[in-house]
Motif scaffolding. Structure first.
Motif, PDB file in Angstrom:
ATOM      1  N   VAL A 201       0.809  -1.218   0.000  1.00 52.83           N
ATOM      2  CA  VAL A 201       0.000   0.000   0.000  1.00 52.83           C
ATOM      3  C   VAL A 201       0.842   1.267   0.000  1.00 52.83           C
TER       4      VAL A 201
ATOM      5  N   THR B 229      -1.299   2.934  -9.661  1.00 45.99           N
ATOM      6  CA  THR B 229      -1.133   3.210  -8.229  1.00 45.99           C
ATOM      7  C   THR B 229      -1.820   2.096  -7.424  1.00 45.99           C
TER       8      THR B 229
ATOM      9  N   ARG C 217      -4.124   2.320  -5.206  1.00 51.64           N
ATOM     10  CA  ARG C 217      -5.573   2.539  -5.145  1.00 51.64           C
ATOM     11  C   ARG C 217      -6.257   2.059  -6.425  1.00 51.64           C
ATOM     12  N   GLU C 218      -5.624   2.326  -7.566  1.00 50.55           N
ATOM     13  CA  GLU C 218      -6.205   1.896  -8.847  1.00 50.55           C
ATOM     14  C   GLU C 218      -6.161   0.375  -8.982  1.00 50.55           C
TER      15      GLU C 218
ATOM     16  N   SER D 261      -8.811  -1.422  -6.884  1.00 50.28           N
ATOM     17  CA  SER D 261     -10.173  -1.291  -7.426  1.00 50.28           C
ATOM     18  C   SER D 261     -10.496  -2.415  -8.417  1.00 50.28           C
TER      19      SER D 261
ATOM     20  N   ALA E 106     -10.219  -4.351   1.253  1.00 52.83           N
ATOM     21  CA  ALA E 106     -10.869  -4.204  -0.051  1.00 52.83           C
ATOM     22  C   ALA E 106     -12.149  -5.037  -0.118  1.00 52.83           C
TER      23      ALA E 106
ATOM     24  N   LYS F 297     -13.647   7.020  -1.902  1.00 54.69           N
ATOM     25  CA  LYS F 297     -12.411   6.551  -2.535  1.00 54.69           C
ATOM     26  C   LYS F 297     -12.125   5.123  -2.095  1.00 54.69           C
ATOM     27  N   GLU F 298     -11.301   4.433  -2.853  1.00 50.59           N
ATOM     28  CA  GLU F 298     -10.904   3.063  -2.544  1.00 50.59           C
ATOM     29  C   GLU F 298      -9.970   3.070  -1.331  1.00 50.59           C
ATOM     30  N   PRO F 299     -10.379   2.491  -0.181  1.00 56.73           N
ATOM     31  CA  PRO F 299      -9.495   2.518   1.000  1.00 56.73           C
ATOM     32  C   PRO F 299      -8.301   1.581   0.823  1.00 56.73           C
ATOM     33  N   LEU F 300      -7.109   2.048   1.228  1.00 61.18           N
ATOM     34  CA  LEU F 300      -5.906   1.238   1.128  1.00 61.18           C
ATOM     35  C   LEU F 300      -5.627   0.455   2.400  1.00 61.18           C
TER      36      LEU F 300
ATOM     37  N   GLU G 296      -7.879   4.261   6.604  1.00 56.54           N
ATOM     38  CA  GLU G 296      -8.624   5.009   5.581  1.00 56.54           C
ATOM     39  C   GLU G 296     -10.096   4.603   5.561  1.00 56.54           C
TER      40      GLU G 296
ATOM     41  N   GLU H 108     -13.281   7.055   6.233  1.00 55.92           N
ATOM     42  CA  GLU H 108     -14.404   7.161   5.295  1.00 55.92           C
ATOM     43  C   GLU H 108     -15.740   6.967   6.035  1.00 55.92           C
TER      44      GLU H 108
END
Length: 279
Positions: free
Chosen positions: A205, A223, A225-226, A229, A245, A260-263, A267, A271
Motif C-alpha cells: 500500500v 497506483t 488505489r487503482e 479497485s 478491499a 475513494k478506494e481505501p488502502l 482510511e 471514510e
C-alpha cells in the motif's frame, strides 16, 4: 523529471531451450527514489525479474540497464555495487559469527576502511532497531530480527536500489508490516529506489506504483488505489485481495458509497466516520 535507474527493454527469459518463456518481451522502467511493488502469483515471473536485475540471470532476448549500464558478464560486479537484495530466507545470507560481523561482510569485500565500516555498522543497525544485538549470534534471532539484520547489511554497502524478493513471506502479519514500514522509511531517508516483489497485496500500500505480473507479462501498472479497485480481476489471476478491499465491497453492496478506494483500515474508518458525521 526523475532519471530511469532500471530499464527493461523487450526482455524475454526462459530457464532452458525446452522450457516455456518465463518473461515475454517485457519493457518497463523504475526511477530514482521510487518505491515500486512487483506482484503476481507464483510462476508469474516476478522473482525472475529480481534475479535479472542483480545479474544472477541474463536474458536470452532484450536488454537490461542499471543506471545507464547494460547488465552483462563484464559489468556484473559493478552492477552489484548498485543493487542490494534481501531474500525470503535471511539464513541464506548470514555468513558472520555475530550480527556485526555479518553486516561488515559486504563492506569487507568492497575494501571499506575499518573506521568507516564501524560507523556504518552502528548507523545501519540503529536504523533497523538492532544495535543492541550487534554481538548476538544470528541463529539466536527471530525471523523478523534476522530480516532486519539482512537489510542493515545490504544498506551498509550504500546501494542505489534495494530489492526485497519475498523478504517478508516467512513473517507474521505484524512482522511484515513492521519490516515494510522500516524499509520504506529508510529508503526515503537514504534516497534509494525500493522494489518489493511479493504475492501479498496487503504489504504494497505504501508503494508509488504497482506492476502486476501474469504469465510473464505486465497485466497492469498503476497506483495501489487503482490496482485495488480491480479486485475481481485480481482474484481471477490468482491474487488474494486485502481484507479491507473485501470489506469495502460488502459496504458498497449494502448501499454505503465510499468516496475513494481505501488502502488500509485507517482510511476505511476515516471514510465511515465522514459518512456518519454527515448523517
Amino acid at each position: 523529471m526523475r532519471k530511469a535507474l532500471i530499464e527493461f527493454r523487450n526482455v524475454s527469459f526462459r530457464y532452458s531451450d525446452t522450457n516455456p518463456w518465463v518473461l515475454k518481451d517485457l519493457s518497463f522502467s523504475i526511477y530514482e527514489n521510487e518505491f515500486v511493488a512487483i506482484i503476481g502469483h507464483n510462476g508469474s515471473g516476478k522473482s525472475t525479474i529480481a534475479k535479472l536485475v542483480n545479474g544472477l540471470l541474463f536474458p536470452q532476448e532484450g536488454e537490461i540497464l542499471i543506471n545507464g549500464v547494460t547488465v552483462n558478464e563484464e559489468t556484473i560486479w559493478d552492477i552489484r555495487r548498485e543493487v542490494g537484495m534481501v531474500f525470503q530466507n535471511p539464513d541464506n545470507q548470514f555468513v558472520g559469527a555475530t550480527v556485526q560481523d555479518d553486516v561488515a561482510f559486504g563492506m569487507e569485500n568492497r575494501g571499506i576502511p575499518r573506521e568507516e565500516m564501524i560507523k556504518r555498522i552502528e548507523d545501519n543497525l540503529a536504523a533497523v532497531g538492532m544495535l543492541d544485538y550487534r554481538l548476538t549470534e544470528p541463529h539466536r534471532l527471530s525471523g523478523g530480527q534476522k530480516q532486519r539484520v539482512a537489510i542493515a547489511g545490504v544498506l551498509a554497502i550504500y546501494p542505489k536500489v534495494l530489492i526485497l524478493d519475498e523478504a517478508t513471506a516467512m513473517l507474521d502479519p505484524r512482522g511484515r508490516k513492521e519490516i515494510m514500514q522500516t524499509v520504506a522509511s529508510l529508503s526515503e531517508q537514504q534516497g534509494l529506489s525500493l522494489i518489493t516483489i511479493t504475492h501479498d497485496l496487503a504489504e504494497v500500500v505504501q508503494a508509488e506504483r504497482i506492476i502486476v505480473m501474469n504469465q510473464g507479462e505486465i497485466w497492469a501498472e498503476a497506483t495501489p488505489r487503482e490496482i485495488f479497485s480491480k479486485r475481481n480481476q485480481l482474484k481471477e489471476i490468482g491474487l488474494d485481495v486485502p481484507f479491507v478491499a473485501i470489506l469495502a465491497d460488502e459496504l458498497k453492496r449494502a448501499g454505503i458509497e465510499l468516496t475513494k478506494e481505501p488502502l488500509n483500515h485507517e482510511e476505511l474508518l476515516e471514510e465511515l466516520w465522514t459518512l456518519h458525521s454527515k448523517t
